[in-house]
Design an enzyme around this catalytic site. Structure first.
Site, mmCIF file in Angstrom:
data_model
loop_
_atom_site.group_PDB
_atom_site.id
_atom_site.type_symbol
_atom_site.label_atom_id
_atom_site.label_comp_id
_atom_site.label_asym_id
_atom_site.label_seq_id
_atom_site.Cartn_x
_atom_site.Cartn_y
_atom_site.Cartn_z
ATOM 1 N N GLU A 175 44.950 35.730 24.994
ATOM 2 C CA GLU A 175 44.300 34.478 25.401
ATOM 3 C C GLU A 175 42.938 34.266 24.741
ATOM 4 O OE1 GLU A 175 44.432 33.455 29.632
ATOM 5 O OE2 GLU A 175 45.969 34.964 29.959
ATOM 6 N N HIS A 188 36.242 38.327 39.925
ATOM 7 C CA HIS A 188 36.382 37.049 39.233
ATOM 8 C C HIS A 188 35.992 35.923 40.182
ATOM 9 C CE1 HIS A 188 40.224 37.951 41.194
ATOM 10 N NE2 HIS A 188 40.450 36.657 41.257
#
Lengths: 355, 355
Positions: free
Chosen positions: A194, A293
């Site tokens: 990614e 996160h």
């Protein structure tokens, strides 16, 4: 928008027999159904295929709105004012046998991959103009027990994790995970996966992080903007590990996320030309993976299930409580939990809280 | 379920011209439209009526599920396999003139009160079986500017209310409200209104409260259970006023709400026969009225917009933070706010935060 050329008519649902409604959400007009298809092999033996059918009503389309812009369009019911009163009573429909009608007037096959087939369906359909599809569907056939569990409503209950429960049960459980479990996160952090989607990176191993689009977002619709920041520090598993020392990093995450949402996607805040206030940042407890996160949503996007209180903790609230001296490991944290989740069995090895 | 006898066919939307989409929610498949009707009076003068049309797709019905239970129902497209590819491209539809078709094949009038008309509509409709309606609608005609504002998307941004902002601006603003503003709450507390709906009452003027169903709940569907607790203590305006002294009252609210949800509505928690964990309790900051009340939702009901982090504060988190010694008046609290709300002008008299 799906192009017409990819659509082919389909009888793929013929013979589908509903066994049980696994889950449904009246607010979202969606339903997950368990069904089966009976088939007869060449040797005459009968077999049953289990299938999961996921349905969701479609939203109003651009074409629909455009039709409403023309006040001279054909009147409702094409001038015919006396119509049969609609049948809205399921009981009556069954009694007079109308349940033998086709459920879908037409089904269009959008594509197939492995056990998955994507479909559009029309509940009613006039010969002259098919119009917009009424339902989006995904058929999973054959469906395994894992599929069935995944699409079944879980009984969710509120649990309250005390500091003792965290220290004695949860922390050892998280520490027992092999690092391979979040290798996919490390792959993103190391630019092995990614790399093209990285929206921002601060590379410091202590206070750094990257920002990437969340896979559930279409990366176009600013009103439903959903991006994620993943920290470089591999010691931080959840908000329980945060201390005053991390306030700088958290503030930087918020500032950069707000800026990225504005500069890359045009999501304005208070004033047209400025980002301030454009995003709602929060942490999940429990998170879906134990590497810190931050979720970042458009501030107006209030109907996202992941932003629900009892799982989501506003990033600014966390920073403020850290400043006020609150020890995250000493908090009792409430959250809703499925009773067939792994964490449930960690918290309550005997199956329920009162034993 | 709406009975067929109350339905009459209706051309009430004929001539409606869409002016602007005020708001829409793709997750809920709903839209609020501003439109107008042109009419000519007897003396030949033309006039324009503004109208707001609120649309929402219907959920899948019991009848729909029942049809899917019969594997021998008529096949899709009634045996006709070769169908015209559906038009999904708005551009194409406009070019070939299909936008002149009727938008709704049929509209059924459910009732009318003052400027409000409630409608059901079918987008497509076969002659033999009208089937379930596709869209629920409310027409407001004529619509005032207040209606239009109410159903328009507000730009919502995140603001962070510091202790200083609370003390200097918010608290004086709340204190300035005349008591008449929440007379309706006092009417409930004094049994002058809604006395029949009281689910529980602890009458103590300091630590007491009543529990009533929220008006937005249908009082049947346990999975979307939504009830409210309103305290008797008239000094408490919001969670900013809560101290350690109130923990007992808050705990009692949670316990009684959980018990009521179980005993009155059958909402079970962890175990079938017990209430524990069945509800998610939270306070709003800011609340919609400044008299302390607690929202109580079924624990599984995660898609309720009112439960979003940044407005909702989990009751148990509040109790825990009070126990940990956090002073609610010293917190910086983040929440999303419409820029045309009254509170916005209180926080930012100059119109925006950066001046």
């Amino acid at each position: 928008m799906v192009s017409a050329s990819s659509s082919t008519s389909s009888g793929v649902l013929d013979g589908f027999k509903l066994v049980r409604i696994l889950d449904q959400d009246p607010k979202h007009k969606s339903a997950n159904l368990l069904g089966e298809f009976a088939s007869t092999a060449n040797d005459g033996s009968a077999s049953i295929d289990q299938a999961v059918l996921i349905l969701e009503k479609t939203h109003f389309s651009e074409q629909f709105y455009r039709q409403l812009e023309d006040p001279n369009r054909a009147p409702t019911s094409d001038g015919e004012r006396t119509i049969k009163a609609p049948k809205l009573d399921a009981e009556a429909a069954v009694l007079d046998g109308t349940e033998r009608d086709a459920v879908f007037a037409a089904v269009s096959n959008l594509g197939q991959n492995d056990v998955y087939t994507w479909l559009l369906a029309w509940l009613q359909r006039s010969a002259s103009d098919p119009g917009d599809a009424d339902v989006k569907m995904t058929l999973i056939r054959p469906a395994t027990q894992t599929h069935i569990d995944k699409y079944s409503a879980q009984r969710r209950v509120m649990v309250y994790e005390t500091p003792e429960m965290y220290a004695r049960k949860v922390q050892p459980w998280i520490a027992s995970f092999p690092p391979s479990r979040i290798q996919w996160v490390y792959n993103i952090l190391e630019h092995k996966k990614e790399a093209d989607s990285i929206l921002f990176e601060h590379p410091d191993t202590e206070s750094g992080f990257i920002i990437v689009p969340d896979l559930k977002w279409d990366q176009k619709t600013t009103s439903s903007l959903y991006i994620q920041a993943i920290v470089h520090n591999r010691e931080l598993t959840s908000l329980r590990d945060l201390t005053k020392d991390h306030i700088g990093m958290l503030q930087n995450i918020k500032d950069q996320a707000s800026r990225v949402a504005f500069e890359r996607y045009g999501l304005a805040g208070v004033q047209e030309g400025k980002p301030d206030g454009n995003v709602r940042c929060f942490l999940h407890y429990h998170p879906s993976y134990y590497h810190l996160h931050v979720h970042i949503l458009a501030a107006s996007f209030t109907s996202h299930p992941g932003a629900v209180v009892g799982q989501a903790h506003l990033l600014d609230d966390v920073m403020d409580l850290l400043r006020l001296g609150v020890d995250m490991k000493q908090r009792t944290l409430g959250y809703s939990l499925g009773t067939n989740s792994k964490l449930w069995s960690v918290l309550y090895p005997d199956g329920n809280p009162s034993t």
